[in-house]
Design an enzyme around this catalytic site. Structure first.
Site, PDB file in Angstrom:
ATOM      1  N   CYS B  84       0.816  -1.219   0.000  1.00  0.00           N
ATOM      2  CA  CYS B  84       0.000   0.000   0.000  1.00  0.00           C
ATOM      3  C   CYS B  84       0.847   1.265   0.000  1.00  0.00           C
ATOM      4  O   CYS B  84       0.315   2.366  -0.156  1.00  0.00           O
ATOM      5  CB  CYS B  84      -0.953  -0.024   1.186  1.00  0.00           C
ATOM      6  N   HIS B 335      -9.257   3.590  -1.317  1.00  0.00           N
ATOM      7  CA  HIS B 335      -7.901   3.056  -1.252  1.00  0.00           C
ATOM      8  C   HIS B 335      -7.587   2.158  -2.452  1.00  0.00           C
ATOM      9  O   HIS B 335      -7.570   0.937  -2.349  1.00  0.00           O
ATOM     10  CB  HIS B 335      -7.737   2.280   0.071  1.00  0.00           C
TER      11      HIS B 335
END
Lengths: 124, 388
Positions: B84, B335
């Protein structure tokens, strides 16, 4: 020379074979004393390659835990996983039963998924 | 002295996108080009992030594909993958490239598609996400990514008394902020009761403690401090810290410390010649509500154990003394993994320019972005400052 080093070092294949046989082993660093239940090629704390294979205690304390309610493909929920402190090492494993942080648990079984073993602990 | 400047910033709305990766990335890249006032041939290199495209879309070797798609054929183009934190590490390399004098003007950004509507179902995507946990020592137990952050957060709750209500307050705040951000995945408010009534994903996290699977892209045009002089609206990059922590999770010294964030923040503050006390607002990697609480402490915005009570007291709200995630954060903005790091920098750029619309903060001068990857084993912390 390098063959000896490779042979002496506890690697994943041997760790997994021994775990499948019910033997939970780890590594202790000769330089800094760090003990891990997840064998590596060198010590994650100090970089030393002088690592001794050690048998970990089978009784431990739950350091953190969670109950997974939405599992990944290949698993069926829900189930509890925990970080368990075994002496100087910590290990991630599956819990058979229900535990809270601070509870005493004992290494009881092995879960094998996709040919990869994981230790299973149960409340003492 | 700045290490570099962001001279153009762009992103797509985060949410569901049918457009494939090249078109989606082009939307963000051209948004950034237009903001900077540059054309494709002026871009000297591409620092690109995509974390999971090989698994989710059978799409790899993306950097030259995307460079070709946006008219930057022939430049050095490279793809980064750090879970991420993918596009923040891409950005770090872009900063180093212009700082060193290798290049004057480059593009950093990322794209990802994670929604079930355009890709894999929840079980399959949960398996893809957990590829960022240790293959040998963590995946076989059936760990998930909500599970990873649950293990960190429950230890935090045990040591400091952080409560599920504290965590829910983070979700409520970020959902409110998301209603003011037209590019956010979620544009609706929620309440502590709704968060606590939502189904458990991995305790203590309810569904509403978790960020969504999103599709989207973001990009920033990065220029050397000198080259930035010829652009209209540069915002300075004062520091970029990047640190890693031991993997797997069980080997970390202190689970709720998220040590890589502490190390990266220390580097970034030192480079910027600043401290946490001088930070006006933060964009934080709130993949789960507990992650935001731990990060606010790791960045030094609150003392250890103070993150939950601070959120509950409104100190991190838009009108609080340290606003956190004015964009809505991962929780509400969304996200898309590889786009998240540079999307945080888009928010910093717009806020520090005074161009953030309804969610604009009161004349901020200095801000921090915190982008983590995996089990918090990668963290990149960026300090940016307005040019006055």
């Amino acid at each position: 020379m390098s063959d000896d080093a490779t042979t002496d070092r506890l690697d994943y294949v041997e760790w997994a074979d021994r775990l499948r046989d019910g033997d939970l082993v780890g590594q202790e660093c000769a330089e800094c004393g760090h003990t891990t239940a997840a064998p590596k090629a060198a010590c994650a704390r100090c970089g030393s390659r002088t690592l001794a294979t050690v048998t970990l205690p089978t009784d431990g304390i739950v350091h953190s835990e969670t109950t997974v309610a939405v599992p990944p493909e290949g698993f069926a929920g829900e189930y509890q996983v925990a970080v368990v402190r075994l002496g100087d090492a910590k290990v991630l494993g599956r819990i058979d039963g229900t535990v809270d942080i601070g509870d005493r648990v004992s290494f009881a079984d092995v879960l094998v998924t996709d040919d990869h073993p994981a230790p299973v602990f149960e409340p003492v | 002295m700045a290490r570099a400047s962001i001279v153009g910033a762009g992103m797509t709305k985060f949410g569901v996108h049918e457009r494939p990766l090249p078109d989606l990335f082009a939307d963000a890249a051209f948004d950034a080009f237009d903001d900077a006032g540059v054309e494709s041939p002026e871009i000297e290199a591409l620092y690109f992030g995509n974390a999971m495209g090989g698994m989710t879309e059978n799409d790899t070797h993306l950097a030259p594909t995307l460079a070709s798609h946006i008219g930057c054929t022939g430049v050095p183009a490279q793809r980064f993958e750090d879970a991420c934190a993918t596009s923040a590490t891409a950005f770090k390399h872009a900063v180093e490239a212009v700082e060193s004098g290798r290049h004057d003007v480059v593009l950093a950004g990322g794209v990802e598609r994670c929604t079930p509507e355009t890709g894999l179902g929840t079980g399959a995507m949960t398996k893809v996400f957990v590829s960022a946990a240790h293959r040998q020592y963590e995946q076989p137990a059936g760990l998930t990514f909500p599970g990873v952050f649950a293990l960190l957060t429950k230890r935090h709750m045990h040591e400091y008394g952080t409560t599920e209500e504290h965590l829910a307050e983070v979700a409520v705040k970020n959902h409110y902020n998301g209603t003011l951000n037209p590019r956010a995945h979620f544009g609706r408010e929620t309440s502590v009761e709704k968060v606590l009534d939502s189904p458990i994903v991995a305790d203590p996290f309810h569904l509403m403690d978790c960020c969504p699977f999103s599709d989207g892209a973001s990009a920033v045009v990065v220029a050397s401090e000198e080259a930035a002089e010829s652009f209209e609206n540069p915002v300075d990059v004062a520091g970029v810290g990047h640190a890693t922590d031991v993997v797997p999770l069980a080997d970390k010294v202190d689970l709720p410390a998220t040590q890589a964030a502490r190390d990266a923040a220390s580097q970034a503050y030192d480079q910027a010649g600043t401290t946490a006390d001088a930070i006006d607002f933060a964009e934080i990697h709130d993949c789960f509500t507990g992650a935001e609480v731990m990060a606010t402490e790791a960045l030094g915005l609150f003392e250890d154990g103070g993150g939950g009570p601070a959120a509950a007291a409104g100190r991190t709200a838009l009108d609080g003394d340290v606003p956190v995630n004015p964009s809505g954060g991962l929780k509400a903005k969304g996200h898309p993994l590889g786009a998240t790091g540079t999307a945080q920098l888009v928010e910093l750029t717009e806020q520090l320019r005074g161009e953030a619309g309804e969610r604009q903060l009161d004349d901020p001068e200095r801000a921090v972005a915190h982008n983590l990857g995996g089990d918090a084993a990668t963290t990149v912390v960026t300090v940016m400052e307005a040019r006055r």
